[in-house]
Design an enzyme around this catalytic site. Structure first.
Site, PDB file in Angstrom:
ATOM      1  CB  ILE A 164      56.040   0.337  54.932  1.00  0.00           C
ATOM      2  CG1 ILE A 164      57.143   0.906  54.032  1.00  0.00           C
ATOM      3  CG2 ILE A 164      54.920   1.351  55.140  1.00  0.00           C
ATOM      4  CD1 ILE A 164      57.825   2.129  54.570  1.00  0.00           C
ATOM      5  CB  ILE A 223      60.833  -0.245  50.500  1.00  0.00           C
ATOM      6  CG1 ILE A 223      61.739   0.972  50.292  1.00  0.00           C
ATOM      7  CG2 ILE A 223      59.593   0.122  51.311  1.00  0.00           C
ATOM      8  CD1 ILE A 223      62.225   1.624  51.534  1.00  0.00           C
ATOM      9  CE  LYS A 224      57.706  -7.872  55.384  1.00  0.00           C
ATOM     10  NZ  LYS A 224      58.112  -8.789  56.479  1.00  0.00           N
ATOM     11  CB  THR A 225      55.469  -1.569  51.382  1.00  0.00           C
ATOM     12  OG1 THR A 225      54.297  -0.854  51.779  1.00  0.00           O
ATOM     13  CG2 THR A 225      55.464  -1.704  49.865  1.00  0.00           C
ATOM     14  CG  ASP A 233      59.495 -10.970  54.006  1.00  0.00           C
ATOM     15  OD1 ASP A 233      59.687 -12.180  54.185  1.00  0.00           O
ATOM     16  OD2 ASP A 233      59.763 -10.111  54.852  1.00  0.00           O
TER      17      ASP A 233
END
Length: 301
Positions: A181, A209-211, A257
């Site tokens: 994202i 999902i990376k957010t 991350d």
């Protein structure tokens, strides 16, 4: 059903209930959220990313060079990566960085950056394209395909098109997709935005999902049917970065991350270990901070 002609109706607001105290319901006992019904190959790749014991992951992102060029702390990947590789679970990088600076005998997960776009010279980064085809991703033995996804930006439609193409290609060969994202300069990092963006990307078929962390993060997580990994973002003090990591995991994230908050730290290896303690060993931010300081003192640095 459409309203009857001539009858004026007023909208009734219905409150949302995210049931943040109720665990995600799924079939089977696979350790990755939303993946119980996937095939063996998908599950194998996801297991390379998410530790089966903790269910979580520490990713190390060093893909910044694909649009930022030489970043402080990433000037020499060939020197940095060997130092960190045993202290993280997944490397998130471009194929160029992996092929030139990472030995192929390492046994870690690979999140392969497959989208690319304008450089920092261009103010608008929202118009990307798919830069890696599925055949090369297979040759790279990628465990997931990372695609930058702009929701609410000028390049939203092409971004969703990129994401959909990658998801479809990955599904043909049982490779998961990581939807990253992106928050443009005109978008606020609010729970309202992240609930929208993460849900859209998950429903399009992304497996991870990376957010970013935000207020009411537990609601963002509850509304998203696949695991969320929190991006470290801009460089913080080590103490603030550990606090953000702890709050993210407390809110339901399945991993961190970290990029700049590891490679721009004065103690990158020790910082990666401290993040790992929060992610895999349920350390609080205070405990991780004490762990980091004890390691620094014992190292004599």
């Amino acid at each position: 059903m459409a309203d009857k002609e001539g009858v004026k109706r007023e909208a009734v607001k219905v409150d949302k209930n995210y049931y943040t105290d109720v665990p995600f319901k799924t079939n089977g006992n696979f350790h990755v959220k939303g993946a119980a019904n996937l095939d063996w190959g998908m599950k194998k790749h996801l297991t390379n990313i998410f530790n089966p014991k903790s269910g979580n992951t520490v990713m190390f992102a060093f893909d910044h060079g694909y649009f930022m060029g030489s970043v402080s702390g990433l000037e020499r990947l060939d020197i940095l990566i060997p130092q960190l590789i045993d202290h993280v679970d997944v490397l998130m990088a471009t194929r160029g960085a992996l092929r030139t600076c990472v030995k192929p005998n390492f046994r870690k997960g690979i999140a392969l950056r497959v989208s690319a776009g304008s450089s920092m010279i261009n103010d608008d980064l929202s118009h990307e394209l798919v830069s890696v085809d599925i055949e090369d991703a297979i040759r790279m033995n990628a465990d997931c395909l990372a695609v930058q996804t702009f929701i609410g930006a000028g390049g939203q439609l092409s971004s969703i098109d990129n994401l959909s193409k990658v998801i479809n290609a990955g599904a043909r060969y049982s490779i998961p997709t990581l939807g990253v994202i992106a928050v443009g300069k005109d978008m606020e990092r609010t729970s309202q935005y992240f609930k929208l963006a993460t849900r859209i990307v998950a429903e399009l078929g992304a497996n991870i999902i990376k957010t970013y962390y935000c207020d009411d993060f537990d609601e963002v997580v509850a509304a998203c049917p696949v695991p969320i990994v929190v991006a470290g973002g801009k460089k913080l003090t080590e103490k603030d970065a550990l606090t953000m990591a702890y709050k993210s995991m407390l809110g339901g994230a399945r991993g961190l991350d970290m990029g700049r908050n590891i490679f721009q730290s004065k103690y990158p290896v020790l910082m990666a270990d401290a993040i790992g303690k929060i992610v895999h060993n349920k350390y609080t931010d205070k405990e991780a901070w004490e762990f980091l300081n004890d390691k620094i003192k014992n190292s004599g640095k």
